[in-house]
Design an enzyme around this catalytic site. Structure first.
Site, PDB file in Angstrom:
ATOM      1  N   ALA A  14     -62.066  15.635  57.262  1.00 32.23           N
ATOM      2  CA  ALA A  14     -63.043  16.086  58.261  1.00 32.23           C
ATOM      3  C   ALA A  14     -64.337  16.529  57.570  1.00 32.23           C
ATOM      4  O   ALA A  14     -65.435  16.149  57.997  1.00 32.23           O
ATOM      5  CB  ALA A  14     -62.461  17.220  59.087  1.00 32.23           C
ATOM      6  N   VAL A  44     -56.854  25.508  47.463  1.00 28.16           N
ATOM      7  CA  VAL A  44     -56.152  25.173  48.720  1.00 28.16           C
ATOM      8  C   VAL A  44     -56.156  23.654  48.868  1.00 28.16           C
ATOM      9  O   VAL A  44     -57.230  23.046  49.009  1.00 28.16           O
ATOM     10  CB  VAL A  44     -56.857  25.817  49.940  1.00 28.16           C
ATOM     11  CG1 VAL A  44     -56.081  25.531  51.219  1.00 28.16           C
ATOM     12  CG2 VAL A  44     -57.061  27.303  49.722  1.00 28.16           C
ATOM     13  N   ILE A  47     -54.598  18.711  53.553  1.00 29.94           N
ATOM     14  CA  ILE A  47     -53.307  18.526  54.206  1.00 29.94           C
ATOM     15  C   ILE A  47     -52.620  17.233  53.722  1.00 29.94           C
ATOM     16  O   ILE A  47     -51.393  17.152  53.666  1.00 29.94           O
ATOM     17  CB  ILE A  47     -53.446  18.582  55.744  1.00 29.94           C
ATOM     18  CG1 ILE A  47     -52.076  18.777  56.392  1.00 29.94           C
ATOM     19  CG2 ILE A  47     -54.136  17.339  56.302  1.00 29.94           C
ATOM     20  CD1 ILE A  47     -52.103  19.349  57.777  1.00 29.94           C
ATOM     21  N   ALA A  52     -53.410   6.813  59.494  1.00 26.72           N
ATOM     22  CA  ALA A  52     -53.589   5.713  60.452  1.00 26.72           C
ATOM     23  C   ALA A  52     -54.812   6.008  61.291  1.00 26.72           C
ATOM     24  O   ALA A  52     -55.028   7.142  61.713  1.00 26.72           O
ATOM     25  CB  ALA A  52     -52.366   5.593  61.343  1.00 26.72           C
ATOM     26  N   LYS A  80     -54.686  -2.449  60.606  1.00 25.04           N
ATOM     27  CA  LYS A  80     -53.838  -1.973  61.703  1.00 25.04           C
ATOM     28  C   LYS A  80     -54.343  -2.619  62.997  1.00 25.04           C
ATOM     29  O   LYS A  80     -55.485  -2.409  63.380  1.00 25.04           O
ATOM     30  CB  LYS A  80     -53.928  -0.449  61.790  1.00 25.04           C
ATOM     31  CG  LYS A  80     -53.225   0.119  63.010  1.00 25.04           C
ATOM     32  CD  LYS A  80     -53.357   1.627  63.093  1.00 25.04           C
ATOM     33  CE  LYS A  80     -52.825   2.132  64.426  1.00 25.04           C
ATOM     34  NZ  LYS A  80     -53.108   3.552  64.650  1.00 25.04           N
ATOM     35  N   VAL A 184     -64.302  30.315  49.437  1.00 25.04           N
ATOM     36  CA  VAL A 184     -65.057  31.238  50.291  1.00 25.04           C
ATOM     37  C   VAL A 184     -64.211  32.498  50.435  1.00 25.04           C
ATOM     38  O   VAL A 184     -63.049  32.441  50.827  1.00 25.04           O
ATOM     39  CB  VAL A 184     -65.341  30.604  51.670  1.00 25.04           C
ATOM     40  CG1 VAL A 184     -65.930  31.645  52.625  1.00 25.04           C
ATOM     41  CG2 VAL A 184     -66.271  29.421  51.529  1.00 25.04           C
ATOM     42  N   LEU A 336     -59.002  19.859  61.811  1.00 24.91           N
ATOM     43  CA  LEU A 336     -57.844  20.620  62.276  1.00 24.91           C
ATOM     44  C   LEU A 336     -58.231  22.032  62.725  1.00 24.91           C
ATOM     45  O   LEU A 336     -57.544  22.624  63.558  1.00 24.91           O
ATOM     46  CB  LEU A 336     -56.797  20.683  61.165  1.00 24.91           C
ATOM     47  CG  LEU A 336     -56.242  19.307  60.749  1.00 24.91           C
ATOM     48  CD1 LEU A 336     -55.364  19.432  59.501  1.00 24.91           C
ATOM     49  CD2 LEU A 336     -55.446  18.655  61.879  1.00 24.91           C
ATOM     50  N   THR A 347     -55.120  10.058  66.532  1.00 22.86           N
ATOM     51  CA  THR A 347     -56.388  10.535  67.067  1.00 22.86           C
ATOM     52  C   THR A 347     -57.018  11.648  66.236  1.00 22.86           C
ATOM     53  O   THR A 347     -58.102  12.128  66.572  1.00 22.86           O
ATOM     54  CB  THR A 347     -56.191  11.043  68.511  1.00 22.86           C
ATOM     55  OG1 THR A 347     -55.017  11.848  68.542  1.00 22.86           O
ATOM     56  CG2 THR A 347     -56.064   9.899  69.477  1.00 22.86           C
TER      57      THR A 347
HETATM   58  C1  LIG Z   1     -48.295  15.575  60.317  1.00 29.23           C
HETATM   59  C2  LIG Z   1     -49.685  15.058  60.534  1.00 29.23           C
HETATM   60  C3  LIG Z   1     -49.920  13.697  60.556  1.00 29.23           C
HETATM   61  C4  LIG Z   1     -51.208  13.213  60.812  1.00 29.23           C
HETATM   62  N1  LIG Z   1     -51.415  11.863  60.904  1.00 29.23           N
HETATM   63  C5  LIG Z   1     -52.631  11.415  61.281  1.00 29.23           C
HETATM   64  C6  LIG Z   1     -52.879  10.024  61.425  1.00 29.23           C
HETATM   65  O1  LIG Z   1     -52.008   9.175  61.214  1.00 29.23           O
HETATM   66  N2  LIG Z   1     -54.114   9.642  61.794  1.00 29.23           N
HETATM   67  C7  LIG Z   1     -55.127  10.540  62.011  1.00 29.23           C
HETATM   68  O2  LIG Z   1     -56.226  10.127  62.373  1.00 29.23           O
HETATM   69  N3  LIG Z   1     -54.931  11.857  61.831  1.00 29.23           N
HETATM   70  C8  LIG Z   1     -53.724  12.310  61.469  1.00 29.23           C
HETATM   71  N4  LIG Z   1     -53.543  13.638  61.276  1.00 29.23           N
HETATM   72  C9  LIG Z   1     -54.701  14.534  61.326  1.00 29.23           C
HETATM   73  C10 LIG Z   1     -55.426  14.491  59.996  1.00 29.23           C
HETATM   74  O3  LIG Z   1     -54.551  14.788  58.944  1.00 29.23           O
HETATM   75  C11 LIG Z   1     -56.588  15.468  59.986  1.00 29.23           C
HETATM   76  O4  LIG Z   1     -57.358  15.279  61.131  1.00 29.23           O
HETATM   77  C12 LIG Z   1     -57.462  15.223  58.790  1.00 29.23           C
HETATM   78  O5  LIG Z   1     -56.734  15.178  57.618  1.00 29.23           O
HETATM   79  C13 LIG Z   1     -58.528  16.275  58.683  1.00 29.23           C
HETATM   80  O6  LIG Z   1     -58.027  17.440  58.067  1.00 29.23           O
HETATM   81  P1  LIG Z   1     -59.062  18.574  57.736  1.00 29.23           P
HETATM   82  O7  LIG Z   1     -60.099  18.012  56.858  1.00 29.23           O
HETATM   83  O8  LIG Z   1     -59.462  19.225  59.003  1.00 29.23           O
HETATM   84  O9  LIG Z   1     -58.166  19.645  56.950  1.00 29.23           O
HETATM   85  P2  LIG Z   1     -57.589  19.664  55.458  1.00 29.23           P
HETATM   86  O10 LIG Z   1     -57.311  18.322  54.901  1.00 29.23           O
HETATM   87  O11 LIG Z   1     -56.455  20.631  55.507  1.00 29.23           O
HETATM   88  O12 LIG Z   1     -58.768  20.284  54.588  1.00 29.23           O
HETATM   89  C14 LIG Z   1     -59.036  21.671  54.582  1.00 29.23           C
HETATM   90  C15 LIG Z   1     -60.074  21.941  53.503  1.00 29.23           C
HETATM   91  O13 LIG Z   1     -60.473  23.297  53.613  1.00 29.23           O
HETATM   92  C16 LIG Z   1     -60.554  23.821  52.304  1.00 29.23           C
HETATM   93  N5  LIG Z   1     -60.428  25.284  52.365  1.00 29.23           N
HETATM   94  C17 LIG Z   1     -59.456  26.009  52.942  1.00 29.23           C
HETATM   95  N6  LIG Z   1     -59.683  27.324  52.723  1.00 29.23           N
HETATM   96  C18 LIG Z   1     -60.845  27.406  52.003  1.00 29.23           C
HETATM   97  C19 LIG Z   1     -61.601  28.473  51.458  1.00 29.23           C
HETATM   98  N7  LIG Z   1     -61.234  29.751  51.575  1.00 29.23           N
HETATM   99  N8  LIG Z   1     -62.723  28.183  50.764  1.00 29.23           N
HETATM  100  C20 LIG Z   1     -63.131  26.899  50.605  1.00 29.23           C
HETATM  101  N9  LIG Z   1     -62.455  25.862  51.110  1.00 29.23           N
HETATM  102  C21 LIG Z   1     -61.320  26.110  51.785  1.00 29.23           C
HETATM  103  C22 LIG Z   1     -59.420  23.159  51.547  1.00 29.23           C
HETATM  104  O14 LIG Z   1     -59.603  23.231  50.152  1.00 29.23           O
HETATM  105  C23 LIG Z   1     -59.560  21.734  52.072  1.00 29.23           C
HETATM  106  O15 LIG Z   1     -60.514  21.057  51.316  1.00 29.23           O
HETATM  107  C24 LIG Z   1     -52.274  14.127  60.999  1.00 29.23           C
HETATM  108  C25 LIG Z   1     -52.043  15.500  60.909  1.00 29.23           C
HETATM  109  C26 LIG Z   1     -50.764  15.971  60.690  1.00 29.23           C
HETATM  110  C27 LIG Z   1     -50.537  17.451  60.641  1.00 29.23           C
END
Ligand SMILES: Cc1cc2nc3c(=O)[nH]c(=O)nc-3n(C[C@H](O)[C@H](O)[C@H](O)COP(=O)(O)OP(=O)(O)OC[C@H]3O[C@@H](n4cnc5c(N)ncnc54)[C@H](O)[C@@H]3O)c2cc1C
Length: 534
Positions: A14, A44, A47, A52, A80, A184, A336, A347
């Protein structure tokens, strides 16, 4: 115009999608409208799931200026064309496809209605799309050379989530996005409640005009600092955990690469099965209220087969719901931190992608954040409702009664009221294009300007059908045998055989000579290694 400073916290998919997209779209032709910085924690982890996608990914790649083949090489991406759902209806090994592309007969697309009036002897999707067949034959949606096979096939990708974020990071940084690898630790608030600055463990204080919270489920800014509530959807989507198991091709290579995602229902949820260049990723999405960890582990290993004994698995806990307001004050939660609705229809990345696109279209260059935030939040919320209803429907149309989980998901209290009403309506009149409409802007009835200046939205949520349109509803509803009793009543038992659209027949007939096997295309064009079949 003054350059606006945007600070993104979080370097998962994201965060890096937002950084690269905002930079690419808002800064163009030498005009520096925004200065984008991103800070991510060295401690950290991301995820690491989210592999997909749906076809909207093509928009964001194109807007950032990413070459498709280079993207496929760098992220181990495969094509896909569909999701194949197996054992969702009655656990008899049956399945159906939700394919991305279908023909839309002109001038009136009555394909669904024609199929309902037929004997339904051919699965609905196969009557309107060539992709179920192409998927069964594991064919690529691309030709080795120039495309000369009629209208292009619609596709998305499977990809390695970590490599995707790394690749976007490289691109964004090469274009001037400032990167900090720091934690942070504190957030300074202005006396009016806005975020002033973030402090890091390296002693830095970073100010910005707009803060984007991409910290995943930690929701450091939007929740922990600004206190915006999470609206929980676990009443309708019961799964809360995934057991994730990569299956390297060195351990098991089936001899082909599927150009589609498999979603196979198990006793308390379902398994995704996603092919990349060096492995398949499988993950059992399940409800911890209905299965204990040992049994879930046993089930995913049984799904995979005897070679699974050699494989490691890891647990990913998640929650389903959305932020009450994704945009609050000068902070926007994307990814997320903004919401999540289990990965059944892929999605997650789409919603981050949409949030970023919407932000560029509502970018607060002129200061009036409340009005922009109102509209932004409305559109995002509607899209979440739309996704929620659609995913909820996959479960509630089941006829499985073999486990407590499947009996539970059919109960009326597990079906949200919007979906209930829609299904009732579509039992009286099959789903049609016109059933998906919504437009609302501030100032219209149902919106009230509050003394604080922001708008309260008093209109109930209505999905907009911009993502899951009639096409998708038909794929799932008819795949799940919806209206079968009604059809008998309406049209009798003596109905003509289902017809397949002429263009589908032509495409399917020629496909084996026109389209290469998916694995060969990947090997020859984007360098996937060749593996011996197990
Ligand atoms: C089981 C599962 C399966 C999924 N499968 C799909 C799929 O097939 N297709 C799809 O489109 N989506 C899927 N998703 C959703 C997808 O994984 C997320 O939308 C996507 O990875 C975005 O994650 P994110 O970047 O929001 O969070 P994350 O990848 O968790 O990134 C969080 C970031 O925040 C940083 N952070 C946290 N705390 C701090 C701090 N204090 N200071 C600085 N940085 C910090 C971390 O270092 C990290 O870089 C799935 C989700 C899950 C749970």
């Amino acid at each position: 115009m003054q350059t606006k400073r945007v600070l993104i916290v979080g370097g998962g998919s994201a965060g890096w999608m937002a950084a690269s997209y905002l930079d690419a779209v808002l800064n163009y032709e030498g005009r520096r409208a925004v200065d984008v910085s991103l800070i991510e924690s060295p401690d950290v982890p991301r995820i690491g799931v989210g592999e997909a996608t749906i076809p909207s990914i093509n928009h964001i790649l194109a807007a950032i200026g990413i070459d498709e083949k280079e993207f496929m090489r760098r992220t181990e991406a495969t094509f896909k064309q569909a999701i194949k759902f197996t054992n969702w209806l009655d656990n008899s090994g049956e399945g159906y496809y939700h394919a991305f592309g279908r023909v839309t007969p002109t001038p009136i697309d009555n394909a669904g209605l024609h199929w309902l009036r037929s004997d339904r002897s051919i699965p609905f999707m196969e009557t309107v799309s060539s992709q179920p067949r192409l998927c069964e034959w594991n064919l690529a949606p691309q030709m080795p050379g120039k495309w000369d096979f009629g209208p292009k096939l619609t596709y998305a990708f499977h990809m390695n989530a970590l490599k995707f974020a790394d690749y976007l990071r490289e691109i964004a940084m090469s274009r001037g996005v400032q990167h900090y690898l720091e934690n942070v630790t504190d957030i300074d608030l202005h006396e009016n409640g806005d975020i002033d600055a973030l402090r890091t463990d390296a002693g830095r204080r970073l100010e910005a005009d707009l803060f984007i919270d991409c910290t995943g489920f930690a929701a450091l800014l939007i929740e922990k600092s600004l206190g915006v509530k999470w609206v929980d959807y676990s009443q309708w989507l019961l799964c809360d955990r995934a057991l994730v198991m990569p299956v390297p091709y060195d351990v098991d290579y089936p001899g082909f690469v599927r150009p589609y995602t498999m979603s196979t229902a198990l006793s308390a949820g379902w398994v995704w099965d996603i092919p990349l260049h060096s492995r398949r990723g499988v993950g059992y999405v399940h409800s911890t209220a209905f299965i204990d960890p040992e049994e879930a582990e046993r089930e995913i290993r049984a799904y995979e087969g005897p070679h699974a004994e050699r494989l490691d698995s890891r647990i990913v806990e998640f929650k389903v719901g959305m932020r009450e307001k994704a945009w609050f004050r000068n902070c926007i939660a994307i990814g997320l931190s903004g919401g999540f609705l289990e990965p059944l229809e892929s999605t997650g990345l789409y919603l981050s992608d949409l949030a970023t696109v919407l932000l560029t279209e509502h970018f607060p260059f002129h200061g009036d954040m409340e009005t922009l935030a109102f509209r932004y939040n409305r559109i995002m919320a509607n899209r979440f409702y739309e996704v929620l209803d659609f995913i909820n429907m996959h479960y509630c149309l089941t006829r499985r009664t073999d486990t407590e989980f499947w009996r539970e998901v059919q109960k009326p209290e597990r079906i949200n009221d919007r979906l209930k009403a829609k299904l009732e309506f579509w039992r009286k009149k099959p789903v049609a294009h016109v059933d998906f409409e919504d437009q609302l802007v501030p100032g219209q009835p149902y919106t009230v300007a509050r003394s604080s200046g922001d708008f309260a939205d008093h209109r109930p949520p209505i999905d907009t059908g911009k993502l899951f349109t009639r096409s998708s509803y038909e794929a799932v509803m008819y795949g799940m045998d919806f209206l079968s009793d009604e059809c008998r009543e309406w049209y009798g038992d003596d109905r003509p055989q289902s017809g397949v659209h002429r263009r589908i027949v032509e495409r399917v007939t020629l496909a084996p000579e026109k389209l290469p096997p998916h694995d060969l295309w990947l090997q020859n064009v984007v360098g996937m290694p060749a593996y011996p079949a197990s």
